[in-house]
Write a protein that holds these residues in place. Structure first.
Motif, mmCIF file in Angstrom:
data_model
loop_
_atom_site.group_PDB
_atom_site.id
_atom_site.type_symbol
_atom_site.label_atom_id
_atom_site.label_comp_id
_atom_site.label_asym_id
_atom_site.label_seq_id
_atom_site.Cartn_x
_atom_site.Cartn_y
_atom_site.Cartn_z
ATOM 1 N N MET A 1 39.967 29.183 -26.431
ATOM 2 C CA MET A 1 38.998 28.117 -26.181
ATOM 3 C C MET A 1 37.837 28.642 -25.336
ATOM 4 N N ALA A 2 36.612 28.258 -25.692
ATOM 5 C CA ALA A 2 35.452 28.639 -24.882
ATOM 6 C C ALA A 2 35.511 27.898 -23.549
ATOM 7 N N GLU A 3 35.028 28.558 -22.525
ATOM 8 C CA GLU A 3 35.063 27.980 -21.180
ATOM 9 C C GLU A 3 33.678 28.060 -20.568
ATOM 10 N N PHE A 4 33.301 27.032 -19.819
ATOM 11 C CA PHE A 4 32.034 27.058 -19.104
ATOM 12 C C PHE A 4 32.273 26.614 -17.669
ATOM 13 N N THR A 5 31.374 26.989 -16.806
ATOM 14 C CA THR A 5 31.504 26.678 -15.380
ATOM 15 C C THR A 5 30.402 25.709 -14.969
ATOM 16 N N VAL A 6 30.796 24.653 -14.290
ATOM 17 C CA VAL A 6 29.837 23.673 -13.768
ATOM 18 C C VAL A 6 29.740 23.871 -12.259
ATOM 19 N N SER A 7 28.514 23.999 -11.764
ATOM 20 C CA SER A 7 28.275 24.164 -10.329
ATOM 21 C C SER A 7 27.604 22.916 -9.790
ATOM 22 N N ILE A 8 28.115 22.410 -8.677
ATOM 23 C CA ILE A 8 27.593 21.184 -8.053
ATOM 24 C C ILE A 8 27.127 21.526 -6.647
ATOM 25 N N PHE A 9 25.918 21.065 -6.305
ATOM 26 C CA PHE A 9 25.344 21.345 -4.992
ATOM 27 C C PHE A 9 24.871 20.052 -4.339
ATOM 28 N N ASN A 10 25.113 19.931 -3.031
ATOM 29 C CA ASN A 10 24.525 18.873 -2.193
ATOM 30 C C ASN A 10 24.797 17.467 -2.721
#
Length: 697
Positions: free
Chosen positions: A1-10
């Motif tokens: 399965m393809a995987e992606f990364t979500v980044s959350i700031f502030n």
């Protein structure tokens, strides 16, 4: 399965977070309350929906400060749609007044296949619809006919026009707008105005003041001349504002419909509507006949205008429904005019063309009904099977409505549908229903991302598994959907990763543990072998750790878990109390250990658990506050920090914090299987901060 990364700031308490999401899979993110799971969900959803709500997550510490970082989400740009299950979903979409879930027709029936079949049926009916669309005046004519029909009221005995009807009030006693009494001729301009009813109501309102004097209550001119007061009062005597209003309205309708009446009918209407005296029996009979023809024409026009799959759905023989809709003006002599035929003939022609293809139409309708029935049965069986397996006494039924279908709620002890279901269901029942219904909405709308924000932590173990099974294992399920489950409940991870993992393989599940320190959220993958009994965790940590005090912490827990409160447990308990002479509790009494007991117990611990275990040396460390503080700061494991803190002090003026520290010190066996606290940071940051604050200088 393809995987992606979500980044959350502030975002709220989160300065930075990174979470991995596998596409087409169930992604479980487990963490304690307060770690920021709901903020993660809100941030990602806000970014996908691009509705401006992301700015609402600006941390308080950043508000009103120049240069402060704005809320930001990276890595989710390829996601264009999302559905989220949370408390707001339950309140907004589930348990509407007359159906279990809002838009149940769209969710359960209105599939692409449904729409394709409806398009085929609509194509066969398009000729009639075009005939209606091409007639510029038919909408207004139908509206006028309905208003004229309604003016007759409900027929009385023998079909007579009731005296309470607008028609009788307007024309039953003669038309006094056309036939003004001689005494009221001075008011003719007002009586024959565009809106005489308004003038009459205005004029009558002033009559109550005529008794106060001889002057007109409106213009103050003298009314003392003989008859002037009587003339003013005669308006109220001769005219009723309500009846005049009905008369004026009906006269306008009749004028608009004039071309749709036969010539003879127009002549008779002229007589009736301008009669000086009460209507005769023949005139009543004429109006009754006119109403019957108007009723018949409206029924046929409405039947043709609303001709659709739904109007033919419950008809056994479609041809028997279509043939009576043909409009035969030869049987409606009062409405048989050139204008009426110009409107009706194209519709009749299209109806004839449709009747010629009735076999094809019937086949398509029956095939469509069969497929809808199949969809209804499959959806009902799936949901009701879940409700039975979860122990609920409720069931759902998808029932036909005039222009759609709706899902209704029933109870095994009640034959009727339950209206306002939200008043009857418990909190848990609402959530269980809502989750399953949410799943069907996902299947209907096919969003890029599905977010489940703490969905099942309020249920007992059996219901949790039943819901998980329905969501990710059932025939219609979220398998293959990119799903983010945020939870403070470890049990879903235990079920899908370890204990019943074979059942959930189709959902390709993964689980991560979330922890937060100084505003930064980190995640650690949870593998199958990470889910262990706490006894196994203690054994592994005793073998792996280098510090003897930390080893002893887990060993004491090991004995406690085994309910082995013998000499080894007592020696370790004495160690953490800093007792130079260890004690032993036996038969309810406490006494000092003998030298022989101490020596033999140390040898058992050295041989089986902690090589080099030396009670006296460890007591010296335990009673050295500086040494324990050094160990406290040296470890990054929150669980070990609070155990070390408790050695220094188990007192705290906050009952909640004290209870947390003490219960972590003793058995905390909420689950048969747990995560190793040495690897997974399960202790809330605020507890660690409190321990740091309270460490002695």
């Amino acid at each position: 399965m393809a995987e992606f990364t979500v980044s959350i700031f502030n975002c709220n308490s989160i300065d930075r977070a990174e979470i991995a999401i596998a596409e087409g899979s169930l992604n479980i993110k487990y963490g304690p309350n307060g770690v920021g799971k709901s903020t993660l969900a809100r941030a990602i959803i806000s970014q996908i929906r691009a509705d401006g709500s992301l700015d609402e997550l600006l941390p308080f510490k950043c508000r009103g400060k120049d240069g402060a970082g704005a809320p930001k989400v990276d890595g989710a740009d390829h996601l264009k749609s999302a559905l989220v299950f949370d408390d707001a979903y339950v309140q907004q979409f589930v348990f509407q007044k007359d159906e279990v879930v809002k838009n149940s027709f769209d969710i359960f029936i209105r599939t692409p296949e449904y729409l394709a079949e409806m398009a085929e049926i609509d194509e066969l009916l398009s000729g009639i619809r075009k005939a209606f669309a091409d007639s510029a005046d038919i909408a207004q004519v139908t509206t006028d006919l309905k208003e004229l029909r309604d003016a007759f009221g409900k027929p009385g005995k023998g079909g007579a026009i009731p005296k309470s009807s607008k028609m009788h009030k307007a024309f039953g006693s003669g038309n006094k707008l056309e036939n003004i009494p001689e005494a009221l001729k001075p008011f003719e301009t007002f009586i024959k105005s565009q809106e005489p009813a308004k003038w009459i109501a205005w004029q009558v309102k002033g009559n109550e003041f005529l008794q106060l004097g001889d002057n007109c209550p409106y213009c103050s001119s003298v009314l003392s001349e003989a008859g002037k007061k009587d003339t003013a009062l005669a308006v109220e005597k001769e005219y009723d504002a309500s009846a005049v209003g009905h008369l004026n309205t009906l006269r306008a309708i009749i004028e608009r419909l004039g071309a749709y009446f036969s010539e003879k009918c127009r002549e008779n209407l002229e007589k009736v509507t301008k009669a000086k005296i009460e209507l005769t029996a023949q005139e009543h009979s004429f109006l009754t006949g006119l109403k019957a023809e108007i009723d018949a024409l409206i029924e046929k026009l409405e039947g043709l205008r609303t001709l659709s799959f739904f109007s033919l759905r419950d008809v056994e023989e479609v041809g028997d429904r279509l043939t009576p809709l043909k409009i035969d003006l030869g049987m409606m002599d009062k409405l048989d005019s050139d204008e009426t035929r110009k409107t009706v003939d194209p519709i009749n022609q299209q109806l004839d063309a449709l009747i010629a293809k009735v076999g094809n139409l019937k086949g398509k309708i029956n095939r469509h009904k069969s497929r809808i029935r199949k969809a209804i049965d499959e959806n009902q069986d799936s949901i009701n099977g879940f409700l039975r397996s979860a122990g609920y006494k409720y069931a759902v039924e998808i029932v036909p409505e005039p222009e759609s279908y709706k899902m209704k709620l029933v109870h095994q002890d009640l034959s009727n549908h339950i209206e306002a279901a939200t008043r009857h269901l418990s909190y848990g029942e609402k959530n269980a229903f809502a989750l399953v219904l949410f799943m069907y909405q996902v299947l209907s709308e096919k969003p890029d991302l599905v977010v489940l924000d703490d969905p099942i932590s309020s249920f007992d173990k059996n219901k949790k598994f039943a819901i998980l099974h329905e969501l990710f294992r059932g025939k219609a399920s979220l398998r293959g959907r990119t799903t983010l489950m945020l939870t403070h409940d470890l049990e879903p991870a235990i079920d899908v990763i370890k204990s019943t993992s074979a059942v959930f393989q189709g959902a390709a599940p993964s689980a991560y543990f979330l922890s937060s320190r100084a505003g930064v959220i980190k995640e650690v993958p949870i593998a199958r072998d990470d889910l262990q009994t706490f006894a196994r965790i203690c054994t592994d940590n005793i073998a792996a750790l280098g510090d003897s005090i930390c080893k002893a912490i887990y060993l004491r827990r090991h004995f406690e878990l085994q309910n082995d409160m013998g000499e080894e447990y007592n020696l370790l308990a004495s160690l953490f109390k800093g007792r130079a002479v260890p004690t032993i509790k036996w038969g309810g009494a406490v006494r000092d250990m003998t030298a022989e007991e101490k020596t033999s117990t140390e040898e058992i611990i050295r041989a089986s658990y902690i090589p080099g275990f030396d009670y006296d040396a460890l007591v010296a460390e335990v009673t050295d506050t500086g040494a324990i503080k050094a160990k406290f700061h040296a470890t990054n494991v929150g669980y070990e920090k609070i155990q070390l803190f408790r050695i220094i002090s188990d007192e705290h003026d906050d009952d909640v914090v004290r209870k947390f520290i003490n219960e972590s010190y003793h058995i905390e066996n909420e689950y048969v299987m747990q995560l190793n606290p040495h690897k997974f940071e399960s202790i809330p940051e605020y507890v660690i901060q409190e321990c740091v604050r309270l460490l002695p200088d």
